[in-house]
Design an enzyme around this catalytic site. Structure first.
Site, PDB file in Angstrom:
ATOM      1  N   HIS A  42      23.655 -67.666 -16.920  1.00 58.02           N
ATOM      2  CA  HIS A  42      23.207 -68.585 -15.872  1.00 58.02           C
ATOM      3  C   HIS A  42      21.687 -68.733 -15.897  1.00 58.02           C
ATOM      4  CE1 HIS A  42      26.869 -69.481 -13.673  1.00 58.02           C
ATOM      5  NE2 HIS A  42      27.213 -68.206 -13.685  1.00 58.02           N
TER       6      HIS A  42
ATOM      7  N   CYS B 202      22.167 -73.558 -19.361  1.00 52.08           N
ATOM      8  CA  CYS B 202      22.104 -74.948 -18.905  1.00 52.08           C
ATOM      9  C   CYS B 202      20.671 -75.476 -18.954  1.00 52.08           C
ATOM     10  CB  CYS B 202      22.630 -75.056 -17.477  1.00 52.08           C
ATOM     11  SG  CYS B 202      24.397 -74.775 -17.319  1.00 52.08           S
TER      12      CYS B 202
ATOM     13  N   ARG C 219      22.238 -78.525 -22.772  1.00 57.35           N
ATOM     14  CA  ARG C 219      22.228 -77.085 -23.017  1.00 57.35           C
ATOM     15  C   ARG C 219      20.945 -76.705 -23.753  1.00 57.35           C
ATOM     16  NH1 ARG C 219      25.466 -77.691 -19.845  1.00 57.35           N
ATOM     17  NH2 ARG C 219      27.689 -77.111 -19.836  1.00 57.35           N
TER      18      ARG C 219
END
Length: 226
Positions: free
Chosen positions: A127, A195, A204
């Site tokens: 994340h 991300c 990405r």
């Protein structure tokens, strides 16, 4: 204005104000959950994973350990990721799997890709916001920066070779030779995926690295962590 119409107008205004307050409270609770509570949950999970990892290291040093897991199960800790360029104390236990539950505990290894130190592509997702934000500043890495994976069997130092912004559909970066489908792997590499932009997911950010040094557990950490 008749009293009935005035009452209806006042009721409508009051109802609108109450709904706005309720919506604000719900939004604030949601923001708190994303920015505070998920980080707290992940920190707790990381503490437990790091404790388990250190216990495995201690067992291995006494000759009673099993060494690195050859077939990890979802949620298992694979090793500790260190990125000196992101801070002296930057360390995250990498878990097996990339489901929402797996990534809520920390960076996750894509099942089916190589394990740390193996020939092929050790691919890891993490994340960039919420859940501890392990890869929040991954965009600060530069070619040549070292990344260390600490395992029960020792220390693996990778070096950043390239950085790319790609579409989410560019899954070829997970192939044994990142970006080259069907090509046979001869190098030991690691690919980090997160991300982009930080608070979005339209693209990405992908970091490609290559193994440059391997040390046994008794040799101590590499110089880049000294």
């Amino acid at each position: 204005m008749s009293s009935g119409l005035g009452s209806a107008l006042r009721f409508t205004i009051r109802l609108g104000a109450e709904l706005a307050i309720t919506a604000g409270v719900v939004l604030a609770a949601f923001v708190f959950y994303l920015l505070v509570w998920t980080n707290h949950q992940t920190a707790q999970a990381q503490d437990d994973l790091l404790e388990d990892f250190h216990a495995e290291q201690a067992d291995a040093s006494k000759g009673g350990g099993k060494g690195a897991v050859e077939k990890p199960e979802s949620g298992d800790g694979l090793g500790v990721l260190h990125i000196p360029a992101l801070g002296e104390d930057w360390e995250w236990v990498v878990v097996e799997g990339v489901t929402d539950d797996d990534l809520a505990d920390g960076p996750g290894h894509f099942p089916g890709t190589a394990l740390p130190g193996e020939v092929g592509n050790f691919a890891v997702a993490g994340h960039r916001s919420t859940h501890g934000e392990p890869f929040a500043n991954l965009d600060q890495l530069e070619v040549g920066d070292p990344i260390v994976v600490e395992t029960v069997d020792g220390w693996l130092t990778y070096q950043v070779m390239w950085e790319r912004i790609l579409a989410p559909s560019a899954t070829e970066v997970l192939d044994p030779v990142a970006g080259h489908p069907g090509e046979k792997a001869e190098q030991r590499t690691m690919t980090l995926v997160t991300c982009h932009p930080r608070w979005g997911s339209s693209e990405r950010l992908v970091i490609g690295t290559q193994l440059v040094e391997r040390r046994g557990p008794t040799a101590g950490p590499p110089d880049v962590l000294a």
